[in-house]
Design a protein around this motif. Structure first.
Motif, PDB file in Angstrom:
ATOM      1  N   TRP A   1       1.312  -1.910   8.376  1.00  0.00           N
ATOM      2  CA  TRP A   1       0.574  -1.924   7.114  1.00  0.00           C
ATOM      3  C   TRP A   1      -0.239  -0.647   7.008  1.00  0.00           C
ATOM      4  O   TRP A   1      -0.748  -0.137   7.992  1.00  0.00           O
TER       5      TRP A   1
ATOM      6  N   ARG B   1      -3.432   1.377   4.864  1.00  0.00           N
ATOM      7  CA  ARG B   1      -4.616   1.221   4.022  1.00  0.00           C
ATOM      8  C   ARG B   1      -4.863   2.546   3.307  1.00  0.00           C
ATOM      9  O   ARG B   1      -4.669   3.609   3.874  1.00  0.00           O
TER      10      ARG B   1
ATOM     11  N   SER C   1     -10.212   4.131   0.711  1.00  0.00           N
ATOM     12  CA  SER C   1     -10.970   2.924   1.008  1.00  0.00           C
ATOM     13  C   SER C   1     -12.297   3.288   1.656  1.00  0.00           C
ATOM     14  O   SER C   1     -12.358   4.135   2.533  1.00  0.00           O
TER      15      SER C   1
ATOM     16  N   CYS D   1     -10.473  -2.981  -0.240  1.00  0.00           N
ATOM     17  CA  CYS D   1      -9.236  -2.227  -0.362  1.00  0.00           C
ATOM     18  C   CYS D   1      -8.030  -3.146  -0.164  1.00  0.00           C
ATOM     19  O   CYS D   1      -8.173  -4.302   0.211  1.00  0.00           O
TER      20      CYS D   1
ATOM     21  N   GLU E   1      -3.913  -3.291   1.429  1.00  0.00           N
ATOM     22  CA  GLU E   1      -2.978  -2.694   2.380  1.00  0.00           C
ATOM     23  C   GLU E   1      -1.579  -2.880   1.817  1.00  0.00           C
ATOM     24  O   GLU E   1      -1.304  -3.874   1.140  1.00  0.00           O
TER      25      GLU E   1
ATOM     26  N   SER F   1      -7.105  -6.405   2.437  1.00  0.00           N
ATOM     27  CA  SER F   1      -7.389  -6.011   3.823  1.00  0.00           C
ATOM     28  C   SER F   1      -8.452  -6.885   4.473  1.00  0.00           C
ATOM     29  O   SER F   1      -8.498  -7.003   5.689  1.00  0.00           O
TER      30      SER F   1
END
Length: 78
Positions: free
Chosen positions: A21, A23, A27, A33, A35, A49
């Motif tokens: 994953w 991000r 963020s 945020c 992902e 997230s």
């Protein structure tokens, strides 16, 4: 507009727990945020997230590209 093409698909796909994953680099430290990951079936998986074990949404790759283009072009006021 991007949202006409964005369709939410199945909530789970085989092997989604084992994919990497990512991000957003935008963020902040507050944890607000999402992902994203590319599933084995070629769909883009999106999750919160802060709650990765909760619902995951899947979009077709083309729909995700439309969404990202909208963000980059300022379609959402930013």
């Amino acid at each position: 507009m991007w949202h006409r093409n964005l369709r939410t698909m199945r909530r789970t796909e085989p092997g989604i727990a084992s994919v990497p994953w990512r991000r957003s680099s935008y963020s902040g430290a507050n944890g607000n945020c999402v992902e994203v990951a590319l599933s084995a079936n070629g769909h883009v998986a999106v999750r919160d997230s802060k709650q990765p074990g909760r619902r995951t949404r899947f979009q077709a790759r083309e729909a995700w590209q439309c969404f990202v283009s909208g963000v980059c072009s300022g379609e959402f006021g930013g």
